[in-house]
Design a protein around this motif. Structure first.
Motif, PDB file in Angstrom:
ATOM      1  N   ILE A  28       0.837  -1.189   0.000  1.00 37.73           N
ATOM      2  CA  ILE A  28       0.000   0.000   0.000  1.00 37.73           C
ATOM      3  C   ILE A  28       0.878   1.248   0.000  1.00 37.73           C
ATOM      4  CG2 ILE A  28      -1.641   1.370   1.347  1.00 37.73           C
ATOM      5  CD1 ILE A  28      -2.944  -1.173   2.264  1.00 37.73           C
ATOM      6  N   GLU A  29       0.599   2.162  -0.915  1.00 39.93           N
ATOM      7  CA  GLU A  29       1.356   3.401  -1.006  1.00 39.93           C
ATOM      8  C   GLU A  29       0.638   4.560  -0.317  1.00 39.93           C
ATOM      9  OE1 GLU A  29       4.299   3.898  -2.268  1.00 39.93           O
ATOM     10  OE2 GLU A  29       4.644   1.883  -3.036  1.00 39.93           O
ATOM     11  N   ASN A  30      -0.683   4.461  -0.180  1.00 37.84           N
ATOM     12  CA  ASN A  30      -1.451   5.527   0.441  1.00 37.84           C
ATOM     13  C   ASN A  30      -1.458   5.329   1.954  1.00 37.84           C
ATOM     14  OD1 ASN A  30      -3.472   7.280   1.418  1.00 37.84           O
ATOM     15  ND2 ASN A  30      -4.495   7.274  -0.577  1.00 37.84           N
ATOM     16  N   ASN A  31      -0.639   6.084   2.673  1.00 39.53           N
ATOM     17  CA  ASN A  31      -0.505   5.908   4.121  1.00 39.53           C
ATOM     18  C   ASN A  31      -1.775   6.256   4.879  1.00 39.53           C
ATOM     19  OD1 ASN A  31       2.102   4.954   4.000  1.00 39.53           O
ATOM     20  ND2 ASN A  31       3.032   6.973   4.201  1.00 39.53           N
ATOM     21  N   TYR A  32      -2.599   7.090   4.300  1.00 41.25           N
ATOM     22  CA  TYR A  32      -3.865   7.406   4.970  1.00 41.25           C
ATOM     23  C   TYR A  32      -4.721   6.141   5.069  1.00 41.25           C
ATOM     24  CZ  TYR A  32      -8.377   9.458   6.082  1.00 41.25           C
ATOM     25  OH  TYR A  32      -9.567   9.754   6.691  1.00 41.25           O
ATOM     26  N   ILE A  33      -4.841   5.427   3.968  1.00 41.39           N
ATOM     27  CA  ILE A  33      -5.621   4.181   3.964  1.00 41.39           C
ATOM     28  C   ILE A  33      -5.006   3.172   4.929  1.00 41.39           C
ATOM     29  CG2 ILE A  33      -6.360   2.236   2.537  1.00 41.39           C
ATOM     30  CD1 ILE A  33      -7.865   4.764   1.910  1.00 41.39           C
ATOM     31  N   LEU A  34      -3.677   3.098   4.956  1.00 39.06           N
ATOM     32  CA  LEU A  34      -2.979   2.164   5.847  1.00 39.06           C
ATOM     33  C   LEU A  34      -3.266   2.482   7.314  1.00 39.06           C
ATOM     34  CD1 LEU A  34      -0.861  -0.121   6.206  1.00 39.06           C
ATOM     35  CD2 LEU A  34       0.876   1.685   6.269  1.00 39.06           C
ATOM     36  N   ALA A  35      -3.045   3.732   7.725  1.00 42.85           N
ATOM     37  CA  ALA A  35      -3.220   4.112   9.131  1.00 42.85           C
ATOM     38  C   ALA A  35      -4.679   4.034   9.557  1.00 42.85           C
ATOM     39  CB  ALA A  35      -2.678   5.527   9.341  1.00 42.85           C
ATOM     40  N   ALA A  36      -5.582   4.506   8.712  1.00 40.12           N
ATOM     41  CA  ALA A  36      -7.002   4.474   9.058  1.00 40.12           C
ATOM     42  C   ALA A  36      -7.508   3.034   9.122  1.00 40.12           C
ATOM     43  CB  ALA A  36      -7.808   5.281   8.047  1.00 40.12           C
TER      44      ALA A  36
ATOM     45  N   MET B  71       0.698  10.889   5.475  1.00 47.66           N
ATOM     46  CA  MET B  71       0.803  10.773   4.018  1.00 47.66           C
ATOM     47  C   MET B  71       2.143  11.316   3.543  1.00 47.66           C
ATOM     48  SD  MET B  71      -3.059  11.844   2.855  1.00 47.66           S
ATOM     49  CE  MET B  71      -2.856  11.256   1.177  1.00 47.66           C
ATOM     50  N   GLY B  72       2.789  10.571   2.657  1.00 51.27           N
ATOM     51  CA  GLY B  72       4.074  10.983   2.117  1.00 51.27           C
ATOM     52  C   GLY B  72       5.254  10.647   2.994  1.00 51.27           C
ATOM     53  N   LYS B  73       5.015   9.986   4.132  1.00 52.31           N
ATOM     54  CA  LYS B  73       6.099   9.604   5.028  1.00 52.31           C
ATOM     55  C   LYS B  73       6.254   8.090   5.055  1.00 52.31           C
ATOM     56  CE  LYS B  73       5.326  13.624   8.027  1.00 52.31           C
ATOM     57  NZ  LYS B  73       5.018  14.064   9.406  1.00 52.31           N
ATOM     58  N   LYS B  74       7.446   7.647   5.482  1.00 49.63           N
ATOM     59  CA  LYS B  74       7.673   6.215   5.619  1.00 49.63           C
ATOM     60  C   LYS B  74       7.025   5.737   6.919  1.00 49.63           C
ATOM     61  CE  LYS B  74      11.956   5.943   2.942  1.00 49.63           C
ATOM     62  NZ  LYS B  74      13.383   5.536   2.951  1.00 49.63           N
ATOM     63  N   VAL B  75       6.094   4.822   6.788  1.00 47.62           N
ATOM     64  CA  VAL B  75       5.330   4.359   7.945  1.00 47.62           C
ATOM     65  C   VAL B  75       5.378   2.834   7.988  1.00 47.62           C
ATOM     66  CG1 VAL B  75       3.052   4.261   9.023  1.00 47.62           C
ATOM     67  CG2 VAL B  75       3.808   6.353   7.885  1.00 47.62           C
ATOM     68  N   LYS B  76       5.676   2.284   9.168  1.00 47.96           N
ATOM     69  CA  LYS B  76       5.639   0.842   9.356  1.00 47.96           C
ATOM     70  C   LYS B  76       4.304   0.461   9.983  1.00 47.96           C
ATOM     71  CE  LYS B  76      10.590  -0.105   9.850  1.00 47.96           C
ATOM     72  NZ  LYS B  76      11.641  -0.709  10.714  1.00 47.96           N
TER      73      LYS B  76
ATOM     74  N   GLY C 109      -3.087   4.923  -4.078  1.00 49.16           N
ATOM     75  CA  GLY C 109      -3.543   6.276  -4.381  1.00 49.16           C
ATOM     76  C   GLY C 109      -2.416   7.254  -4.605  1.00 49.16           C
ATOM     77  N   GLU C 110      -1.443   7.294  -3.679  1.00 50.47           N
ATOM     78  CA  GLU C 110      -0.335   8.237  -3.811  1.00 50.47           C
ATOM     79  C   GLU C 110       0.537   7.889  -5.001  1.00 50.47           C
ATOM     80  OE1 GLU C 110       1.715   8.340  -0.121  1.00 50.47           O
ATOM     81  OE2 GLU C 110       0.047   9.184   0.984  1.00 50.47           O
ATOM     82  N   LEU C 111       0.733   6.585  -5.220  1.00 48.85           N
ATOM     83  CA  LEU C 111       1.538   6.160  -6.363  1.00 48.85           C
ATOM     84  C   LEU C 111       0.869   6.574  -7.660  1.00 48.85           C
ATOM     85  CD1 LEU C 111       3.963   4.623  -7.473  1.00 48.85           C
ATOM     86  CD2 LEU C 111       2.614   2.523  -7.337  1.00 48.85           C
ATOM     87  N   ASN C 112      -0.460   6.413  -7.703  1.00 44.54           N
ATOM     88  CA  ASN C 112      -1.180   6.819  -8.902  1.00 44.54           C
ATOM     89  C   ASN C 112      -1.060   8.316  -9.140  1.00 44.54           C
ATOM     90  OD1 ASN C 112      -2.127   4.325  -9.748  1.00 44.54           O
ATOM     91  ND2 ASN C 112      -3.827   4.358  -8.313  1.00 44.54           N
TER      92      ASN C 112
END
Length: 594
Positions: free
Chosen positions: A61-69, A123-128, A256-259
């Motif tokens: 997943i590139e969209n960190n918002y979707i990942l965190a939420a 968003m836009g940051k490296k998140v584990k 999303g962010e990658l797109n």
């Protein structure tokens, strides 16, 4: 058809949701506890599904918002599950009253609203994913322990209803959700349109639900009922935004962010002034298919994208082998090493020009050529080289002629001092006049070398009017047309007429204008002695080769190279005929020549 399917799908969704709400309302009239449990379980299922989708694809997943939420909604669901079990009448937590489920509700809503806001800042940051999960786990544990341990503020008091903490918390949660809605709107370009729309509506319905929960007195009251309906709608919209979209367009939603990055590069690809063409090797690299081109290629080559995509290079550009371009594509494909080529000249029946290429190989095996149309630059270089050569020649001749004239003047002055013969004064006068003529010719020649000067329309009849009465011979004019030229056009016909008088000894000049399909032909004929065949091919540089003829015809030739072309032939029955071809004025109306 697609629009009809979309409209039908929307109508079906609305009808389905209306039927579910109506059914749940009927259930609430008979058994509110069952109604509450069904609504809460639905929201819990949606939240857990959201988590499962995100968790199983967390590494891509590139969209960190979707990942965190998505991870956060698992912990929201866990508190909502405790809220459902603790609801009045369930009997799962004996010894606790209505305050417990209300506290759990407030805790879940605080967690949800804050997750919806904080996720934007990731968003836009490296998140584990593991770090996010651990953080949510700690926060959720603290909330649950504080509630069951009696440290969490009271939210509902039996017989009195909602506490001030609970009411103000609902307003604060609504405010936090407004912040989340604002951030979502600002970051909407990072989401698919449908995802953005559904998430925005979900937040709006959550806010309305929170406001409804500020009014109820009984946990079975009407305001509580309305609030849960809004929560149902909110989670249904989350279901549409995340789960349905992840099934229909999984990669577009998750990346999303990658797109968006791809969109940026696509926009750059389309906006570049340089041509960019993508080629796919076929026949083991013997040829290449045109896979994609940007608008610059369409403009440079005069082609349409849909007409060339999927076609072989050798069919679209038949001389690509001869120019070495195909060999360069093959070399880059075989070695993987980029190549920069100096400008190569390409010409076929449809296009001609100079191209400077940079060729690269992509990771997927395709070959990309980024090239610049340097035709204008090459033409300018050739013109500058020609200009330098001509200036050197003119300078040499001018120095030679004026030096001879000055020598003649000096000699005549010396003889005149001794003999006092007026004929030597005449010789001095002729030499001075000749030098002045050379200088004037040089000034006119300078105008012919202005390659940057734009041509404009001139009506030939207006140009010819200035010739009448200027020369002591008969001039007849037949026909008219408007051509593209500049002010030097007057000197062309003056030089031709003067050449007829001076060298051809003519007393009649006929000018005939005929408009052709592609250009305008002007024939300037005289009845003079004509031009010998031996010098016809070099008549326009005769003055330079002999040092006697001046620069008149050379000026004519140099100027006509810009306007069109000129050649000389015999006139019938005798004399010379100069045939001039001008570029035709594309307009229909006549213009006023200056």
């Amino acid at each position: 058809m697609n629009q009809n399917n979309t409209d039908f799908r929307k109508d079906s969704d609305i009808i389905f949701l209306a039927v579910v709400i109506a059914g749940l309302y009927i259930i609430s009239l008979d058994n509110f506890l069952l109604f509450h449990s069904l609504v809460e379980l639905f929201s819990i299922v949606v939240a857990v599904a959201f988590f499962l989708i995100v968790w199983n694809r967390r590494n891509i997943i590139e969209n960190n918002y979707i990942l965190a939420a998505g991870i956060g909604y698992l912990f929201i669901a866990s508190i909502d599950l405790l809220h459902t079990f603790a609801y009045k009448g369930m009997g799962i937590f004996p010894g606790y009253d209505t305050n417990l489920p209300t506290q759990l509700w407030i805790a879940a809503r605080y967690l949800e609203s804050l997750i919806l806001v904080v996720s934007f800042f990731l968003m836009g940051k490296k998140v584990k994913a593991s770090n996010v999960t651990t953080t949510y786990l700690i926060i959720t544990t603290i909330l649950i322990v504080s509630i069951f341990g009696g440290y969490f503020p009271d939210s509902y008091i039996e017989g009195a209803g909602l506490t001030s903490f609970k009411i103000y918390s609902e307003y604060l949660i609504a405010s936090i959700l407004l912040v989340a809605l604002t951030l979502l709107h600002q970051k909407r370009s990072n989401f698919l349109p449908n995802v953005y729309k559904y998430l925005a509506l979900a937040i709006v319905f959550t806010i309305i639900g929170e406001l409804a929960f500020t009014f109820y007195i009984s946990v079975y009251g009407f305001s509580n009922l309305v609030g849960h309906f809004f929560k149902l709608i909110s989670f249904y919209l989350i279901y549409k935004a995340v789960i349905v979209t992840s099934l229909d367009k999984p990669y577009e939603m998750l990346f999303g962010e990658l797109n968006q990055e791809r969109k940026k590069y696509t926009d750059l690809f389309r906006a570049m002034k340089n041509g960019v063409a993508v080629f796919e090797p076929v026949d083991n690299g013997e040829d290449f298919l045109i896979k994609d081109i940007n608008p610059a290629v369409e403009k440079i080559e005069g082609v349409k994208k849909e007409d060339v995509i999927g076609k072989k290079v050798t069919l679209t550009f038949p001389n690509s082998r001869e120019t070495g371009f195909l060999d360069n594509l093959r070399k880059v494909w075989n070695t993987g090493d980029p190549i920069h080529t100096e400008p190569i000249h390409y010409c076929d029946s449809e296009r001609e020009g100079w191209r400077e290429n940079d060729i690269y190989k992509l990771a997927n095996g395709d070959v990309v050529a980024v090239y610049e149309d340097v035709t204008e630059k090459k033409n300018t270089q050739r013109q500058q080289a020609q200009l330098t050569k001509e200036l050197q020649t003119v300078n040499q001749i001018l120095r030679h002629d004026i030096s001879n004239d000055l020598s003649a003047i000096s000699m005549s002055v010396d003889i005149f001092r001794n003999k006092r013969d007026d004929k030597y004064l005449d010789m001095i006068k002729r030499a001075v006049k000749k030098s002045i003529s050379r200088i004037n010719e040089m000034g006119m020649f300078e105008k012919t070398l202005d390659f940057e000067k734009k041509l404009k329309p001139f009506q030939l009849s207006k140009v010819f009017e200035k010739l009448r009465g200027k020369y002591d011979l008969k001039i007849s004019i037949e026909g008219d047309a408007t051509v593209m030229a500049d002010e030097v056009i007057y000197s062309i016909f003056e030089n031709l007429i003067e050449n007829s008088i001076k060298h051809g000894k003519a007393d009649i000049v006929d000018i005939k204008v005929q408009e052709k399909e592609d250009d305008v032909e002007v024939r300037v004929s005289d009845n003079g002695t004509g031009i010998p065949d031996s010098i016809k091919k070099k008549v326009f540089d005769e003055g330079f080769s002999t040092g006697k003829g001046g620069m008149g015809l050379y000026i004519v030739k140099t100027t006509m190279n810009r306007y069109g072309s000129i050649q000389v032939e015999d006139n019938d029955p005798h004399g010379a005929c100069f045939v001039l071809r001008f570029k035709k004025y594309p307009g229909k109306e006549n213009v006023k020549s200056e």
